[in-house]
Design a protein around this motif. Sequence first.
Motif, mmCIF file in Angstrom:
data_model
loop_
_atom_site.group_PDB
_atom_site.id
_atom_site.type_symbol
_atom_site.label_atom_id
_atom_site.label_comp_id
_atom_site.label_asym_id
_atom_site.label_seq_id
_atom_site.Cartn_x
_atom_site.Cartn_y
_atom_site.Cartn_z
ATOM 1 N N SER A 227 0.897 -1.008 0.100
ATOM 2 C CA SER A 227 0.058 -0.050 -0.292
ATOM 3 C C SER A 227 0.685 1.250 -0.100
ATOM 4 N N PHE A 228 2.018 1.134 0.800
ATOM 5 C CA PHE A 228 2.788 2.383 0.764
ATOM 6 C C PHE A 228 3.500 2.682 -0.653
ATOM 7 N N ALA A 229 4.060 1.370 -1.344
ATOM 8 C CA ALA A 229 4.643 1.269 -2.722
ATOM 9 C C ALA A 229 3.440 2.033 -3.822
ATOM 10 N N ASN A 230 2.296 1.386 -3.615
ATOM 11 C CA ASN A 230 1.416 1.854 -4.839
ATOM 12 C C ASN A 230 0.800 3.060 -4.332
ATOM 13 N N ASP A 231 0.938 3.663 -3.197
ATOM 14 C CA ASP A 231 -0.027 4.975 -2.641
ATOM 15 C C ASP A 231 -1.284 4.610 -2.459
ATOM 16 N N SER A 232 -1.760 3.495 -2.166
ATOM 17 C CA SER A 232 -3.228 3.166 -1.966
ATOM 18 C C SER A 232 -3.681 3.289 -0.561
ATOM 19 N N CYS A 233 -3.122 3.892 0.328
ATOM 20 C CA CYS A 233 -3.371 4.152 1.580
ATOM 21 C C CYS A 233 -2.934 5.099 2.398
ATOM 22 N N ASP A 234 -3.419 5.887 3.253
ATOM 23 C CA ASP A 234 -3.101 6.839 4.232
ATOM 24 C C ASP A 234 -3.392 6.208 5.449
ATOM 25 N N GLY B 52 4.987 11.617 23.151
ATOM 26 C CA GLY B 52 5.974 10.130 22.596
ATOM 27 C C GLY B 52 4.965 8.957 22.611
ATOM 28 N N MET B 53 3.724 8.694 22.811
ATOM 29 C CA MET B 53 3.049 7.580 22.577
ATOM 30 C C MET B 53 1.823 7.732 21.522
ATOM 31 N N ILE B 54 1.789 6.823 20.744
ATOM 32 C CA ILE B 54 0.531 6.689 20.016
ATOM 33 C C ILE B 54 -0.703 6.308 20.506
ATOM 34 N N VAL B 55 -1.756 7.393 20.434
ATOM 35 C CA VAL B 55 -2.885 7.109 21.437
ATOM 36 C C VAL B 55 -3.899 7.033 20.359
ATOM 37 N N GLY B 56 -3.855 6.941 19.086
ATOM 38 C CA GLY B 56 -4.902 6.563 18.108
ATOM 39 C C GLY B 56 -4.267 6.579 16.725
ATOM 40 N N THR B 57 -5.170 5.654 16.024
ATOM 41 C CA THR B 57 -4.785 5.461 14.591
ATOM 42 C C THR B 57 -6.065 5.466 13.562
ATOM 43 N N GLY B 58 -5.905 5.722 12.390
ATOM 44 C CA GLY B 58 -7.121 5.463 11.413
ATOM 45 C C GLY B 58 -6.179 5.419 10.054
ATOM 46 N N ILE B 59 -7.080 4.463 9.357
ATOM 47 C CA ILE B 59 -6.708 4.108 7.772
ATOM 48 C C ILE B 59 -7.638 4.464 6.864
ATOM 49 N N VAL B 60 -7.239 4.981 5.866
ATOM 50 C CA VAL B 60 -8.048 5.170 4.686
ATOM 51 C C VAL B 60 -7.392 4.582 3.469
ATOM 52 N N PHE B 61 -8.078 3.446 2.831
ATOM 53 C CA PHE B 61 -7.584 3.051 1.677
ATOM 54 C C PHE B 61 -8.382 3.360 0.431
ATOM 55 N N TYR B 62 -7.771 3.092 -0.931
ATOM 56 C CA TYR B 62 -8.438 3.658 -2.116
ATOM 57 C C TYR B 62 -8.324 2.694 -2.990
ATOM 58 N N TYR B 63 -9.400 2.602 -3.747
ATOM 59 C CA TYR B 63 -9.545 1.581 -4.867
ATOM 60 C C TYR B 63 -10.703 2.112 -6.080
ATOM 61 N N ASP B 64 -10.686 1.681 -6.720
ATOM 62 C CA ASP B 64 -11.492 2.085 -8.121
ATOM 63 C C ASP B 64 -12.541 0.766 -8.257
ATOM 64 N N SER B 65 -13.597 1.438 -8.940
ATOM 65 C CA SER B 65 -14.889 0.411 -9.005
ATOM 66 C C SER B 65 -15.397 0.770 -10.190
#
Length: 156
Positions: free
Chosen positions: A45-52, A60-73
């Motif tokens: 996904s990082f190589a083809n830039d299909s998610c953020d 210094g601590m990660i307290v939250g995360t979220g992902i968005v991925f992209y695709y065509d239909s």
Amino acid sequence: MNYCFATIEDMDLLVSRRLQFIEINEDCENYDSIKENCYLYFKKSFANDSCDVVLAEEGGMIVGTGIVFYYDSVPSRSNPRGKNAYVTSLYVEPKYRKRGIARAIMTELTSKAASRGYEIIMLNASDMGRPLYEKMGFTEIHNGMIWDMSKRKTED
């Protein structure tokens, strides 16, 4: 609170957070396979830039995360360009909840998707997340189904 987009250098963190989100630990069946596939997913996904991925950090601590991925239909009336974004794995550590972190992560994710030209953003809402998503303008759709072929029954 600091918000930033993850990079491939954050791979170990992203995989561990994903495993935590889906409640997979070393005692679970298929742990090694799921962990390896998470690494492969993020690498691709990082190589083809299909998610953020947005990281919320405090002290210094990660307290939250979220992902968005992209695709065509296939383009349709409701989505003439056929460009789709899908939000998943939105998670905030329990002691940091009710502070606007999930909303800020969602704002970062949706803004990024919009800046990339995606007009349709989908997600599956948990009961806990549903009020936030509704306040942000997401609406319910009821036309999905899934077929898990790994569980299909063979005909005699």
